[in-house]
Design a protein around this motif. Structure first.
Motif, short mmCIF file in Angstrom:
data_model
loop_
_atom_site.label_atom_id
_atom_site.label_comp_id
_atom_site.label_asym_id
_atom_site.label_seq_id
_atom_site.Cartn_x
_atom_site.Cartn_y
_atom_site.Cartn_z
N ASP A 20 -5.07 1.74 -24.91
CA ASP A 20 -4.96 0.27 -24.27
C ASP A 20 -5.55 0.56 -23.60
O ASP A 20 -6.41 -0.30 -23.52
N THR A 21 -5.87 1.32 -22.77
CA THR A 21 -7.32 1.18 -21.72
C THR A 21 -8.29 2.30 -21.36
O THR A 21 -7.63 3.52 -21.88
N PRO A 22 -9.23 1.75 -21.46
CA PRO A 22 -10.07 2.84 -21.45
C PRO A 22 -10.24 3.77 -19.67
O PRO A 22 -10.66 4.93 -20.11
N CYS A 23 -9.40 2.94 -18.92
CA CYS A 23 -8.88 4.26 -17.97
C CYS A 23 -8.35 5.42 -18.87
O CYS A 23 -8.18 6.34 -17.92
N ALA A 24 -7.49 5.12 -19.90
CA ALA A 24 -6.54 6.10 -20.12
C ALA A 24 -7.02 7.93 -20.21
O ALA A 24 -7.13 8.99 -19.84
N PHE A 25 -8.97 7.52 -20.45
CA PHE A 25 -9.59 8.75 -20.98
C PHE A 25 -9.62 9.87 -19.64
O PHE A 25 -9.67 10.77 -19.77
N CYS A 26 -9.47 8.88 -19.35
CA CYS A 26 -10.01 9.70 -17.04
C CYS A 26 -9.00 10.25 -16.88
O CYS A 26 -8.49 11.55 -16.24
N HIS A 27 -7.83 9.10 -16.49
CA HIS A 27 -6.45 8.97 -15.28
C HIS A 27 -5.40 9.75 -16.37
O HIS A 27 -4.42 9.41 -15.44
N GLU A 28 -5.71 9.78 -17.59
CA GLU A 28 -4.21 9.83 -18.40
C GLU A 28 -4.38 11.27 -18.82
O GLU A 28 -4.74 11.39 -20.19
N GLY A 29 -3.78 12.18 -18.30
CA GLY A 29 -3.66 13.78 -19.51
C GLY A 29 -2.90 14.12 -20.04
O GLY A 29 -1.97 13.58 -20.68
N THR A 30 -4.24 14.50 -21.25
CA THR A 30 -3.44 14.98 -22.53
C THR A 30 -3.56 15.93 -23.09
O THR A 30 -5.15 16.64 -22.34
N GLY A 31 -3.22 16.51 -24.54
CA GLY A 31 -3.81 17.64 -24.81
C GLY A 31 -3.01 18.57 -24.11
O GLY A 31 -2.07 18.54 -23.18
N PRO A 32 -3.50 19.87 -24.29
CA PRO A 32 -2.24 21.18 -24.44
C PRO A 32 -2.62 21.80 -22.76
O PRO A 32 -1.96 22.18 -22.23
N LEU A 33 -3.70 21.24 -22.10
CA LEU A 33 -4.06 21.88 -20.71
C LEU A 33 -3.41 20.90 -19.94
O LEU A 33 -3.47 21.06 -18.45
N ALA A 34 -3.09 19.41 -20.39
CA ALA A 34 -2.12 18.04 -19.61
C ALA A 34 -1.46 18.58 -18.70
O ALA A 34 -1.17 18.53 -17.09
N GLY A 35 -0.70 19.90 -18.72
CA GLY A 35 0.49 20.35 -17.94
C GLY A 35 -0.02 21.41 -17.02
O GLY A 35 1.51 21.61 -15.82
N ARG A 36 -0.28 22.15 -17.26
CA ARG A 36 -1.03 23.15 -16.49
C ARG A 36 -1.06 23.01 -14.73
O ARG A 36 -0.56 23.56 -14.54
N ILE A 37 -2.15 21.79 -14.48
CA ILE A 37 -1.94 21.61 -12.87
C ILE A 37 -1.99 20.08 -12.96
O ILE A 37 -3.00 19.12 -14.06
N ALA A 38 -0.73 19.54 -12.78
CA ALA A 38 -0.87 18.30 -12.58
C ALA A 38 -1.86 16.94 -11.81
O ALA A 38 -1.81 17.80 -10.43
N GLU A 39 -1.56 16.13 -11.73
CA GLU A 39 -2.93 15.26 -10.67
C GLU A 39 -1.68 14.82 -9.02
O GLU A 39 -1.01 14.77 -8.94
N PRO A 40 -2.57 15.28 -8.52
CA PRO A 40 -2.12 14.52 -7.01
C PRO A 40 -1.48 13.93 -6.84
O PRO A 40 -1.36 12.94 -7.23
N VAL A 41 -0.39 13.77 -6.39
CA VAL A 41 0.79 12.84 -6.59
C VAL A 41 0.11 11.49 -6.00
O VAL A 41 0.33 10.19 -6.28
N GLU A 42 -0.65 11.02 -4.66
CA GLU A 42 -1.05 9.86 -4.23
C GLU A 42 -2.09 9.27 -5.20
O GLU A 42 -1.96 8.40 -5.63
N LYS A 43 -2.95 10.70 -5.75
CA LYS A 43 -3.52 9.79 -6.60
C LYS A 43 -3.40 8.94 -7.55
O LYS A 43 -3.65 8.12 -8.28
N ALA A 44 -2.17 9.74 -8.39
CA ALA A 44 -1.59 9.07 -9.67
C ALA A 44 -0.48 8.17 -9.34
O ALA A 44 -1.18 7.14 -9.67
N GLU A 45 0.11 7.66 -7.68
CA GLU A 45 0.44 6.80 -7.98
C GLU A 45 -1.02 5.43 -7.78
O GLU A 45 -0.52 4.49 -8.51
N HIS A 46 -1.61 6.02 -7.26
CA HIS A 46 -3.09 5.06 -6.52
C HIS A 46 -3.62 4.39 -7.99
O HIS A 46 -3.55 3.11 -8.32
N TYR A 47 -3.43 5.46 -9.02
CA TYR A 47 -3.82 4.85 -10.70
C TYR A 47 -3.09 3.93 -11.16
O TYR A 47 -3.35 2.75 -11.65
#
Length: 551
Positions: free
Chosen positions: A316-343
């Motif tokens: 839906d948005t180009p933002c998803a390419f960088c800020h919404e983790g996908t693929g086999p590595l997405a659950g390995r290390i999560a985005e820092p909470v404050e950065k995820a909320e700001h996004y």
């Protein structure tokens, strides 16, 4: 060459030696009150002409007696019986190539000025579309002077020359962007010649490289069409033109199954078959008469920078390419909470603005790409009141990840903006093997992109907190290199190759993520340690204060 021509050349050399550096009857006459406007400007412009610079003058081309004493005796100055150099005057337009060729096709003569000078320009010209039409009597086509100018010609290596690399396209466009002039011509298929070639090229990745990056080796008109032998490249040969620079992509494509399929399709199309003969889906409506390796997907003049948008099936948005983790590595290390909320907050605001503007689908995607290049989190001011530029880390990833629009805009010959969609895989493929390959490639690209971007954000946060992260940078750079190679591998049209390269890139991205997470943990440890130390110091100071008061 016959005896008469040799004598003429010899006479020209003698005349050049005698009068090349002196005012001649021609110059003195044209610089008098007898002439005005462009006819008088000749005398002022000619001293900087390349011919004047090597010692030649008017009579070496036009003939006549150059003796300056004859400036007021036009009959004697323009004497067709003058033995040393008979006056021939201004050539007929159709005779210009051979007129110039008297010298430029003569090896002995040209060698006196430049041992490496080409002498095949005229013979090449007659093979060009311009030369072929001129032979039929069409005097509107380009000849030597239309490209090189006349009486103020410059070497092609001089910046002010109309055939200097960054002027070539403008020079060609003087005719090819002229709708009135081009209305008289058609292409091989009988279609009217377009007049938007220069306008489209001007927004291409090639033009941007030339004008914005100063890369004079970037392709312009003559790199693809030739110069003196200018002819549109054939459908088959255009890939070899592109392959001169894009060798890796050309090699991959020619080894791919797509190349073989297109060869078979072209054989069918040559026999009168149409897309609708075999296909009953969206391909049935295509009007393709020949598949070309590069042009079919990338166009010819409007070759905009290829991006993930070419694949279709975008999020839906180009933002998803960088800020919404996908693929086999997405659950390995999560985005820092404050950065995820700001996004989420920032994305929600942008989507809300887009909805208020009535934007959706591709229009909203393209608008958000533009907004990404202006966000405070993505740009910085070089100094107070100075230029605003992309932050280095964002600029690098945005460039390497090839995030781009689904449309591009150019101005037509009347200056009006024209918006055209880029060519995408889904234009031809719909729920078939081709669309499945495109989806697999998009998912592989997005999965690697999102993890590299997450690693970059984590490492950046740790670095800004004072933690050393240089050891993790090589892994992140290696992941970016894999991302670049992934973009090239689309030319294999093989999902297995793409997935293998993605796996390699994810290994580097994971190493960078782990290193980044450790850096954040160290930063958190330092902060907690600092808080404990500060608490202890406060207690000690409090105790000292109490003791002092007691004393």
């Amino acid at each position: 060459m016959n005896r008469r021509s040799l004598l003429l050349i010899a006479a020209l050399l003698v005349a050049a030696a005698s009068y090349g550096a002196q005012p001649t009857s021609c110059v003195k006459c044209h610089d008098s009150d007898m002439f005005a406007g462009k006819d008088r400007a000749i005398a002022h412009n000619f001293p900087t002409d390349v011919h004047a610079q090597v010692g030649l003058s008017c009579h070496n081309c036009h003939g006549g007696n150059p003796d300056p004493k004859l400036a007021e005796d036009s009959m004697a100055a323009m004497d067709p019986a003058f033995k040393a150099s008979p006056f021939v005057g201004k050539p007929d337009r159709k005779a210009i190539p051979e007129f110039c060729g008297r010298c430029h096709s003569n090896a002995a003569f040209m060698r006196t000025f430049n041992p490496a000078a080409r002498i095949d320009e005229v013979s090449e010209y007659w093979t060009s579309r311009h030369g072929q039409l001129l032979k039929t009597g069409d005097a509107n086509v380009a000849t030597c002077i239309d490209c090189h100018s006349v009486h103020d010609m410059k070497r092609h290596t001089q910046v002010e020359s109309p055939v200097y690399p960054n002027h070539v396209a403008e020079t060609c466009s003087r005719c090819h962007s002229n709708a009135k002039l081009m209305a008289n011509y058609k292409d091989d298929a009988g279609h009217p010649l377009p007049t938007n070639q220069f306008a489209k090229w001007r927004v291409s990745v090639h033009a941007k490289a030339m004008y914005e990056k100063g890369d004079l080796s970037a392709p312009t008109c003559n790199d693809c069409h030739g110069n003196h032998g200018a002819t549109p490249p054939g459908i088959e040969s255009v890939s070899f033109v592109c392959g001169k620079c894009h060798a890796r992509e050309a090699e991959l494509f020619r080894k791919s199954a797509k190349h073989e399929d297109w060869t078979k399709h072209n054989e069918l199309l040559a026999g009168g078959t149409t897309c609708g003969t075999c296909h009953d889906d969206r391909r049935a409506k295509l009007q393709i008469t020949h598949f070309s390796e590069c042009v079919t997907c990338h166009e010819n003049h409007g070759v905009v920078r290829p991006t993930v948008a070419i694949l279709g099936g975008l999020p839906d948005t180009p933002c998803a390419f960088c800020h919404e983790g996908t693929g086999p590595l997405a659950g390995r290390i999560a985005e820092p909470v404050e950065k995820a909320e700001h996004y989420q907050e920032l994305r929600g605001g942008l989507v809300q603005r887009a909805n208020a503007l009535g934007l959706n689908g591709d229009a909203r995607f393209d608008w958000l790409v533009d907004q990404a290049l202006q966000l405070p989190t993505h740009v910085q001011q070089t100094k107070k009141g100075g230029e605003v530029r992309l932050r280095p880390e964002f600029g690098r990833l945005f460039e390497k990840f090839r995030i781009g629009k689904t449309h591009y805009t150019y101005n037509d010959v009347n200056g009006r903006p024209v918006t055209e969609p880029i060519r995408r895989c889904v234009d031809c493929h719909d729920k078939d093997a081709g669309s499945a390959n495109a989806t697999a490639y998009l998912n592989a690209t997005r999965g690697l992109t999102s993890m590299i971007a997450r690693s970059e954000r984590i490492l950046l946060a740790a670095s800004r907190g004072g933690v050393e992260v240089r050891k993790a940078r090589p892994e992140l750079d290696a992941a970016v290199d894999s991302q670049i190679e992934l973009a090239t591998l689309v030319h294999t049209f093989a999902s297995n190759d793409v997935q293998a390269k993605q796996k390699e890139g994810l290994q580097h991205a994971e190493a960078a993520l782990v290193a980044g997470q450790r850096s954040l943990e160290e930063l958190d440890y330092r902060r907690r340690g600092l808080l404990v130390a500060l608490g202890f110091i406060v207690l000690v100071l409090g105790g000292l204060t109490a003791k002092i008061r007691t004393l």
